[in-house]
Design a protein around this motif. Structure first.
Motif: not given
Length: 533
Positions: A5-6, A14, A16, A94-95, A111, A113, A115
């Protein structure tokens, strides 16, 4: 599945997410099976198409993209549940999807990303001991007399008059025929649709019709014919007539004057449910006193809400703003539709975008007020008891009678209203509000903006928080009575030539034209709205 998490701006989290090899292989195989079952390829039975033929037919990129779409959607749901995230709305990838497709290998880890919007953190620095001003609304001391006079006018008897000329206040019967004039002196006058009528009843009152028409009739005597030159206003609603010079030939056929009924007990019985004029006066005085008091209370509440906005710091997610904007536009559309306006023609892709942009500041303020009040309720443990909700619901159901109402929605609306009342009341008790004369604080243009905003500010906002800032704009009994009276007079197309500057006959009746009653039930518009929401 590994999730990192971010914290991001605008109340976003966010994520990942690392997809395991097993998950990527499983998702790919499931998509292959779906294509196999649905593909209709000549030479092969349905469900029996070889894998290599499917890949050649649809392309490996399309198959991988389909598998990746499903995989991202599924893993995001699992990640949100695994991390116990209270997400609002849909996720944002986001990717780069194209990059992910090129990297995707069935049976290998991947992998990506994304949000998600989450409920914002609210920082409310200050919410007590406010020093504020609010306008005090006082009842007009002459309002009761004005209303009674209006009732007299509406129930007056028209008596034919002979032996004198027409004067202001009279009601006349005329024939008229209008023509449009040209700047070219040699051009013939031009008749126009709706420019003539016979036995047309005209009340000689200023501001009723286009300027000059009434003044031209004043002073005429029965059987007299007269030409009146009047210009149509530049802003006239009918564009073909706006700004054009016109001449009306008018024949006065009859003059009538109003005979007003006496202001006595019999008059009170005729226009109301009261037995005496004193009772009627007392009821009207009570009503206007209560209305003035309610407006003053509303001004105090608005002062508190406006001040709260200055002390809240919150990073709003776009999901909440979009929900609020959609709700406001839906409410506006419903109100316009109820007025007979074709909202499908009014609301298109361009106007919706423009309206959303104009409504955005108001939507943001509404959400902030909701969050601020909710924060106060949380910090100070302000709550509504179930018994209070039940009592109010029972009262509303009794007023609504046999109407179909969603009981759960009604309970929610009542709970929201009662909570708002309690929180705002708590804040008012802990602030100092100086009452100043009406008109002291609001400038005319500000008042108009407030009115415009009020027409779309209704309750029901879906923000995952209690909407405690909503206000309901509802048609009053007086407004309904005035609307019915206006409709009974006919449409503007009946008398376009002598309509007022806006192109429509002005209503004789006013908002006070409601027949007074002994008991006036509280408004039910909010509760009734549960049918449509």
């Amino acid at each position: 599945m590994k999730v990192t998490q971010e914290k991001l701006p605008a109340s976003q989290i966010g994520l990942e997410i690392e997809i395991t090899p097993e998950m990527s292989q499983k998702a790919y195989e499931q998509v292959i099976q779906k294509f196999t079952r649905s593909a209709n390829i000549p030479g092969f039975r349905k469900g029996k198409v070889p894998r290599q033929v499917l890949i050649q037919r649809f392309g490996s990129v399309q198959i991988k993209a389909t598998a990746l779409e499903e995989l991202i959607d599924e893993t995001l749901k699992q990640a949100i549940e695994q991390e116990k995230i209270d997400a609002l709305g849909n996720f944002q990838l986001r990717s780069s999807f194209d990059d992910l497709v090129s990297q995707f290998v069935p049976g290998s880890a991947l992998t990506f990303s994304a949000s998600v919007d989450v409920q914002p953190d609210v920082a409310l620095a200050h919410y007590t001991d406010f020093q504020l001003q609010a306008e005090e609304v006082k009842p007009d001391a002459e309002q009761v007399d004005k209303v009674l006079q209006q009732y007299q006018e509406q129930t007056a008897t028209l008596i034919p008059v002979e032996g004198r000329a027409a004067q202001l206040g009279d009601t006349t019967v005329v024939d008229y025929k209008g023509v449009l004039l040209s700047d070219d002196p040699e051009a013939e006058p031009e008749p126009f649709p709706g420019g003539e009528a016979e036995d047309f009843q005209v009340e000689l009152a200023e501001g009723k019709f286009i300027e000059g028409f009434i003044d031209g009739i004043v002073g005429m005597t029965p059987s007299e014919t007269k030409d009146i030159s009047v210009p149509f206003p530049d802003e006239y609603a009918q564009e073909t007539l706006a700004g054009r010079a016109a001449r009306f030939t008018i024949t006065l056929k009859e003059i009538k004057e109003k005979e007003l009924p006496a202001l006595d007990d019999d008059f009170a019985k005729e226009i109301s449910e009261f037995e005496t004029l004193a009772e009627l006066r007392s009821s009207l005085e009570t009503r206007y006193n209560e209305e003035a008091e309610a407006k003053t209370t509303a001004n105090k509440e608005q002062a508190i809400l406006d001040e709260l906005l200055k002390h809240i710091a919150v990073d709003l997610p776009e999901t909440l703003i979009e929900r609020e904007l959609s709700y406001l536009l839906n409410q506006t559309a419903m109100q316009l539709q109820n007025q007979g306006i074709d909202v499908k023609r009014l609301f298109n892709q361009d106007t919706i975008g423009m309206l959303k942009e104009r409504s955005r500041p108001e939507a943001i303020d509404r959400i902030k007020r909701t969050l601020a009040l909710g924060e106060v309720a949380k910090r100070e443990s302000v709550k509504v008891e179930p018994e209070e909700i039940s009592a109010r619901v029972t009262e509303l159901l009794a007023e609504l009678g046999d109407r179909e109402i969603d009981p759960e929605r009604l309970q929610a609306v009542v709970a929201e209203d009662l909570l708002k009342e309690k929180i705002v009341g708590w804040l008012i008790e802990r602030s100092t509000i100086e009452l100043v004369p009406e008109g002291t604080l609001a400038k005319p243009d500000e008042a108009e903006e407030t009115l415009d905003a009020a027409t779309v500010e209704t309750d029901g906002t879906d923000t995952n928080t209690v909407d405690v800032t909503a206000s309901v704009v509802e048609p009053t009994a007086e407004a309904e009575a005035a609307t019915e009276a206006e409709a009974s007079k006919g449409s503007a197309s009946d008398t376009p030539a002598i309509a007022d500057a806006e192109g429509e006959p002005e209503p004789v009746e006013t908002a006070e034209a409601e027949k007074p009653k002994k008991t006036r039930k509280p408004s039910k518009a909010k509760a009734e709205s549960t049918d449509s929401e």
